[in-house]
Enzyme design. Structure first.
Site, PDB file in Angstrom:
ATOM      1  N   ASP A 161       0.850  -1.193   0.000  1.00  0.00           N
ATOM      2  CA  ASP A 161       0.000   0.000   0.000  1.00  0.00           C
ATOM      3  C   ASP A 161       0.890   1.249   0.000  1.00  0.00           C
ATOM      4  O   ASP A 161       1.908   1.290   0.711  1.00  0.00           O
ATOM      5  CB  ASP A 161      -0.908  -0.015   1.237  1.00  0.00           C
ATOM      6  CG  ASP A 161      -2.055   0.962   1.122  1.00  0.00           C
ATOM      7  OD1 ASP A 161      -3.218   0.513   1.060  1.00  0.00           O
ATOM      8  OD2 ASP A 161      -1.793   2.181   1.101  1.00  0.00           O
ATOM      9  N   ILE A 162       0.497   2.242  -0.767  1.00  0.00           N
ATOM     10  CA  ILE A 162       1.307   3.455  -0.896  1.00  0.00           C
ATOM     11  C   ILE A 162       1.301   4.269   0.412  1.00  0.00           C
ATOM     12  O   ILE A 162       2.199   5.087   0.651  1.00  0.00           O
ATOM     13  CB  ILE A 162       0.798   4.322  -2.079  1.00  0.00           C
ATOM     14  CG1 ILE A 162       1.897   5.214  -2.619  1.00  0.00           C
ATOM     15  CG2 ILE A 162      -0.433   5.123  -1.711  1.00  0.00           C
ATOM     16  CD1 ILE A 162       1.587   5.823  -3.963  1.00  0.00           C
ATOM     17  N   ASN A 166     -12.762  -3.257   2.419  1.00  0.00           N
ATOM     18  CA  ASN A 166     -13.758  -2.188   2.496  1.00  0.00           C
ATOM     19  C   ASN A 166     -14.654  -2.261   1.271  1.00  0.00           C
ATOM     20  O   ASN A 166     -14.174  -2.494   0.154  1.00  0.00           O
ATOM     21  CB  ASN A 166     -13.057  -0.826   2.556  1.00  0.00           C
ATOM     22  CG  ASN A 166     -12.178  -0.691   3.782  1.00  0.00           C
ATOM     23  OD1 ASN A 166     -12.561  -1.100   4.872  1.00  0.00           O
ATOM     24  ND2 ASN A 166     -10.988  -0.145   3.602  1.00  0.00           N
ATOM     25  N   GLY A 219     -16.248   2.572   3.419  1.00  0.00           N
ATOM     26  CA  GLY A 219     -15.104   3.464   3.240  1.00  0.00           C
ATOM     27  C   GLY A 219     -14.189   3.057   2.101  1.00  0.00           C
ATOM     28  O   GLY A 219     -13.006   3.378   2.097  1.00  0.00           O
ATOM     29  N   GLN A 220     -14.740   2.379   1.099  1.00  0.00           N
ATOM     30  CA  GLN A 220     -13.909   1.958  -0.046  1.00  0.00           C
ATOM     31  C   GLN A 220     -13.536   3.172  -0.893  1.00  0.00           C
ATOM     32  O   GLN A 220     -14.411   3.915  -1.329  1.00  0.00           O
ATOM     33  CB  GLN A 220     -14.685   0.939  -0.891  1.00  0.00           C
ATOM     34  CG  GLN A 220     -13.886   0.410  -2.078  1.00  0.00           C
ATOM     35  CD  GLN A 220     -14.660  -0.650  -2.878  1.00  0.00           C
ATOM     36  OE1 GLN A 220     -15.837  -0.914  -2.597  1.00  0.00           O
ATOM     37  NE2 GLN A 220     -13.998  -1.238  -3.850  1.00  0.00           N
ATOM     38  N   HIS A 270     -10.349  -5.408  -3.433  1.00  0.00           N
ATOM     39  CA  HIS A 270      -9.020  -5.670  -2.872  1.00  0.00           C
ATOM     40  C   HIS A 270      -9.121  -6.106  -1.429  1.00  0.00           C
ATOM     41  O   HIS A 270     -10.050  -5.730  -0.716  1.00  0.00           O
ATOM     42  CB  HIS A 270      -8.110  -4.440  -2.988  1.00  0.00           C
ATOM     43  CG  HIS A 270      -8.703  -3.175  -2.459  1.00  0.00           C
ATOM     44  ND1 HIS A 270      -9.640  -2.443  -3.169  1.00  0.00           N
ATOM     45  CD2 HIS A 270      -8.505  -2.505  -1.296  1.00  0.00           C
ATOM     46  CE1 HIS A 270      -9.976  -1.376  -2.458  1.00  0.00           C
ATOM     47  NE2 HIS A 270      -9.316  -1.401  -1.311  1.00  0.00           N
ATOM     48  N   HIS A 327      -6.924  -5.950   2.075  1.00  0.00           N
ATOM     49  CA  HIS A 327      -5.775  -5.391   2.786  1.00  0.00           C
ATOM     50  C   HIS A 327      -5.209  -6.489   3.700  1.00  0.00           C
ATOM     51  O   HIS A 327      -5.966  -7.109   4.459  1.00  0.00           O
ATOM     52  CB  HIS A 327      -6.194  -4.242   3.708  1.00  0.00           C
ATOM     53  CG  HIS A 327      -6.766  -3.045   3.008  1.00  0.00           C
ATOM     54  ND1 HIS A 327      -6.058  -1.870   2.853  1.00  0.00           N
ATOM     55  CD2 HIS A 327      -7.973  -2.818   2.439  1.00  0.00           C
ATOM     56  CE1 HIS A 327      -6.821  -0.971   2.229  1.00  0.00           C
ATOM     57  NE2 HIS A 327      -7.994  -1.526   1.973  1.00  0.00           N
TER      58      HIS A 327
HETATM   59  P1  5GP Z   1      -9.775   1.268   0.269  1.00  0.00           P
HETATM   60  O1  5GP Z   1     -10.087   2.466   1.107  1.00  0.00           O
HETATM   61  O2  5GP Z   1     -10.371   1.404  -1.112  1.00  0.00           O
HETATM   62  O3  5GP Z   1     -10.115  -0.017   0.936  1.00  0.00           O
HETATM   63  O4  5GP Z   1      -8.208   1.223   0.137  1.00  0.00           O
HETATM   64  C1  5GP Z   1      -7.498   1.741  -0.939  1.00  0.00           C
HETATM   65  C2  5GP Z   1      -6.037   1.695  -0.574  1.00  0.00           C
HETATM   66  O5  5GP Z   1      -5.296   1.921  -1.746  1.00  0.00           O
HETATM   67  C3  5GP Z   1      -5.612   2.737   0.455  1.00  0.00           C
HETATM   68  O6  5GP Z   1      -5.065   2.097   1.596  1.00  0.00           O
HETATM   69  C4  5GP Z   1      -4.563   3.575  -0.286  1.00  0.00           C
HETATM   70  O7  5GP Z   1      -3.483   3.965   0.522  1.00  0.00           O
HETATM   71  C5  5GP Z   1      -4.131   2.649  -1.409  1.00  0.00           C
HETATM   72  N1  5GP Z   1      -3.690   3.321  -2.616  1.00  0.00           N
HETATM   73  C6  5GP Z   1      -4.317   4.367  -3.225  1.00  0.00           C
HETATM   74  N2  5GP Z   1      -3.634   4.724  -4.329  1.00  0.00           N
HETATM   75  C7  5GP Z   1      -2.574   3.890  -4.421  1.00  0.00           C
HETATM   76  C8  5GP Z   1      -1.505   3.768  -5.362  1.00  0.00           C
HETATM   77  O8  5GP Z   1      -1.392   4.511  -6.354  1.00  0.00           O
HETATM   78  N3  5GP Z   1      -0.595   2.789  -5.126  1.00  0.00           N
HETATM   79  C9  5GP Z   1      -0.684   1.955  -4.058  1.00  0.00           C
HETATM   80  N4  5GP Z   1       0.274   1.023  -3.932  1.00  0.00           N
HETATM   81  N5  5GP Z   1      -1.678   2.035  -3.154  1.00  0.00           N
HETATM   82  C10 5GP Z   1      -2.610   2.998  -3.337  1.00  0.00           C
END
Ligand code: 5GP
Length: 115
Positions: free
Chosen positions: A32-33, A87, A93-94, A100, A102
């Protein structure tokens, strides 16, 4: 409708770089970034699935993806434990509309939910 231009679709197409942990025919795992724990890896299926429900309803091989999640966990050496989160939608909170999981670990994690 699935957004072909979401960030994870771009990572799958190689248009945006990612720090890869594991890859097979079903899934890609990468760091994750914006890590929320000392280990924070995302696993995404190689198909146009928006959310958990969309994936389970439409994917031909759900098992292959989850085996890839397990392979990733093994590679990360999380013997002390880990947490899996997916999520989904607005209340979940997606942020990225590509299904995906985590994987969080590498340290003792805090409470499961904070509002
Ligand atoms: P969500 O909130 O959709 O469950 O999680 C999305 C995740 O994607 C977040 O934890 C966010 O930090 C990660 N993320 C968003 N943009 C990027 C990216 O460009 N590269 C990577 N490696 N992770 C990302």
């Amino acid at each position: 409708m699935y957004d072909q231009n979401n960030i994870f679709a771009k990572i799958l197409r190689g248009e945006i770089p990612a720090k890869k942990v594991y890859e097979d025919e079903y899934a890609l795992a990468f760091h994750d970034i914006s890590a929320k724990a000392s280990v924070h890896v995302l696993v995404i299926p190689k198909g146009p699935y928006i959310s958990f429900s969309d994936f389970v309803e439409k994917a031909d091989d759900v098992t292959g993806f989850y085996k890839a999640v397990e392979e990733t966990i093994k590679l990360l050496d999380l013997k002390q434990g880990f947490r899996l989160i997916s999520n989904s939608g607005i209340n979940g909170g997606q942020e990225v509309p590509h299904f995906h999981i985590h994987i969080l670990g590498g340290e003792k994690l805090g409470p499961m939910i904070s509002k």
